[in-house]
Scaffold this motif. Structure first.
Motif, PDB file in Angstrom:
ATOM      1  N   UNK A  64       0.830  -1.205   0.000  1.00 45.50           N
ATOM      2  CA  UNK A  64       0.000   0.000   0.000  1.00 45.50           C
ATOM      3  C   UNK A  64       0.868   1.261   0.000  1.00 45.50           C
ATOM      4  N   UNK A  65       1.963   1.224   0.772  1.00 41.29           N
ATOM      5  CA  UNK A  65       2.886   2.355   0.818  1.00 41.29           C
ATOM      6  C   UNK A  65       3.504   2.595  -0.551  1.00 41.29           C
ATOM      7  N   UNK A  78       5.455  10.534   1.788  1.00 36.86           N
ATOM      8  CA  UNK A  78       6.324  11.378   0.982  1.00 36.86           C
ATOM      9  C   UNK A  78       7.400  10.508   0.332  1.00 36.86           C
ATOM     10  N   UNK A  79       7.508  10.604  -0.981  1.00 40.39           N
ATOM     11  CA  UNK A  79       8.524   9.861  -1.716  1.00 40.39           C
ATOM     12  C   UNK A  79       9.757  10.736  -1.891  1.00 40.39           C
ATOM     13  N   UNK A  80      10.947  10.129  -1.922  1.00 39.64           N
ATOM     14  CA  UNK A  80      11.242   8.694  -1.858  1.00 39.64           C
ATOM     15  C   UNK A  80      10.982   8.129  -0.462  1.00 39.64           C
ATOM     16  N   UNK A  81      10.693   6.832  -0.402  1.00 41.16           N
ATOM     17  CA  UNK A  81      10.372   6.188   0.860  1.00 41.16           C
ATOM     18  C   UNK A  81      10.946   4.778   0.878  1.00 41.16           C
ATOM     19  N   UNK A  82      11.327   4.321   2.066  1.00 37.90           N
ATOM     20  CA  UNK A  82      11.799   2.952   2.285  1.00 37.90           C
ATOM     21  C   UNK A  82      10.724   2.187   3.036  1.00 37.90           C
ATOM     22  N   UNK A  83      10.154   1.121   2.449  1.00 37.23           N
ATOM     23  CA  UNK A  83       9.109   0.367   3.154  1.00 37.23           C
ATOM     24  C   UNK A  83       9.684  -0.397   4.355  1.00 37.23           C
ATOM     25  N   UNK A  84       8.772  -0.996   5.117  1.00 34.51           N
ATOM     26  CA  UNK A  84       9.194  -1.890   6.192  1.00 34.51           C
ATOM     27  C   UNK A  84       8.696  -1.494   7.564  1.00 34.51           C
ATOM     28  N   UNK A  85       7.772  -2.308   8.101  1.00 34.04           N
ATOM     29  CA  UNK A  85       7.206  -2.073   9.422  1.00 34.04           C
ATOM     30  C   UNK A  85       8.014  -2.714  10.554  1.00 34.04           C
ATOM     31  N   UNK A  86       8.685  -3.826  10.269  1.00 37.99           N
ATOM     32  CA  UNK A  86       9.240  -4.615  11.365  1.00 37.99           C
ATOM     33  C   UNK A  86      10.626  -5.128  11.019  1.00 37.99           C
ATOM     34  N   UNK A  87      11.446  -5.268  12.053  1.00 34.68           N
ATOM     35  CA  UNK A  87      12.817  -5.725  11.857  1.00 34.68           C
ATOM     36  C   UNK A  87      13.342  -6.324  13.148  1.00 34.68           C
TER      37      UNK A  87
END
Length: 359
Positions: free
Chosen positions: A50-51, A60-69
């Motif tokens: 979705x992002x 706001x782009x540019x963007x790096x995805x990722x919710x969890x790590x």
């Protein structure tokens, strides 16, 4: 402290998986109250799609995805007292940033975990399992012995819901594609083909209605699911995958989802003794950091005791984030993980059983 050099997956503008590219990046010192983590593994989620598609408000782009790590704390900001460099933590980002060699998060959304737990299993917890746990225990608790319907029970959040609901003594009816029904049945789920007349099948399995429906699809699925609730039942809507087509923004699908959405007045719900609840992790978790840490700590303990076993659909290197999004859009059975640090193994199995060497 010193800044770290590394890499991150970046989408410079919205679009398909091909927008995801690996780029060099400098990671600054953590802000007050924050920690910088050298990432071992990052999770891939539908929210990342979705992002990437520009469907998350205020992106706001540019963007790096990722919710969890999951990874090792490299540096801590001013005011951080309970976490120290060298500790292994599982973290939840503010909705982006996880697809990288380093990530900075608030100490409020980082929980220390044992060094010997599998990184892929751990990274399934902050989004998939916390979402499932909070819906089951905080949003719409059902008493042991009850029956719940889980749509997409072979997926990431759906699979977590099914497993945790069974752990809490609930009978689970789960919808899935035909190819995954046998695997669900083997795990004790009453499996229903989502392509068939699933409403009729659920009514046959639960003639008096179900206690709770967990729906990450939305649209007409929510409306039809509402008719399956028993007395005092709850419908919990936590996603709108019906608005996508194979992981891509679809104006027609979005319009259809909106047109098919359940509409019930408060008076109507009151008269029927039923409830409709919405759960959005991106809103609920930031509003309740104490609950997040409490729930994630409990889930890590369950994992450590082997009471839960997150299903990993695929493990790929960071550079193959675009392929990870394609696999997810095709309907992965379980969590897709990006191996960022030195992984014990980069040989993974895809949803159809084919072996891929991701090195």
């Amino acid at each position: 402290m010193v800044a770290s050099s590394g890499r991150a997956v970046v989408a410079r503008r919205r679009g398909g998986p091909e927008r995801l590219v690996l780029a060099d990046r400098e990671f600054a010192d953590p802000a007050p109250g924050g920690v910088r983590v050298a990432v071992q593994a990052a999770g891939v989620a539908y929210g990342d799609i979705l992002l990437r598609e520009g469907l998350v408000p205020r992106t706001e782009f540019p963007v790096t995805p990722g919710y969890d790590a999951v990874g090792i704390i490299e540096a801590v900001g001013e005011g951080v007292t309970e976490l120290v460099p060298g500790q292994r933590v599982v973290v939840r980002t503010a909705g982006h940033g996880g697809y990288a060699t380093h990530v900075e998060v608030s100490q409020d959304f980082a929980v220390a975990v044992p060094l010997d737990l599998d990184a892929a299993a751990l990274v399934a917890l902050p989004l998939n399992y916390v979402s499932a746990w909070q819906m089951l225990t905080r949003v719409a608790p059902a008493a042991p012995g009850g029956t719940v319907l889980v749509h997409g029970a072979a997926g990431g959040v759906g699979g977590a819901l099914a497993e945790l609901a069974q752990l809490r003594g609930l009978t689970v009816i789960g919808t899935a594609s035909a190819s995954r029904l046998e695997a669900l049945t083997a795990r004790g789920v009453r499996a229903v083909d989502r392509a068939g007349d699933w409403v009729r099948a659920v009514r046959a399995a639960a003639p008096d209605g179900v206690d709770t429906v967990f729906d990450g699809v939305g649209g007409a699925t929510s409306r039809r699911s509402f008719t399956l609730l028993g007395a005092g039942g709850h419908l919990v809507v936590y996603g709108i995958t019906a608005g996508l087509r194979r992981g891509r923004r679809s104006p027609l699908a979005l319009a259809g989802t909106a047109a098919g959405t359940l509409r019930q007045s408060a008076l109507g719900l009151f008269g029927k003794g039923l409830g409709v609840d919405g759960y959005m992790s991106a809103s609920y978790v930031p509003a309740h950091p104490d609950r997040f840490r409490e729930d994630l700590t409990e889930l890590a303990a369950l994992l450590n005791r082997r009471a839960i076993s997150p299903r990993i659909a695929a493990r790929l290197p960071l550079a193959q984030a675009a392929e990870a999004h394609r696999l997810l859009a095709d309907g992965a059975s379980g969590k897709i993980v990006l191996d960022v640090g030195d992984a014990e193994s980069r040989t993974i199995s895809t949803r159809d059983g084919a072996v891929v060497d991701g090195r």
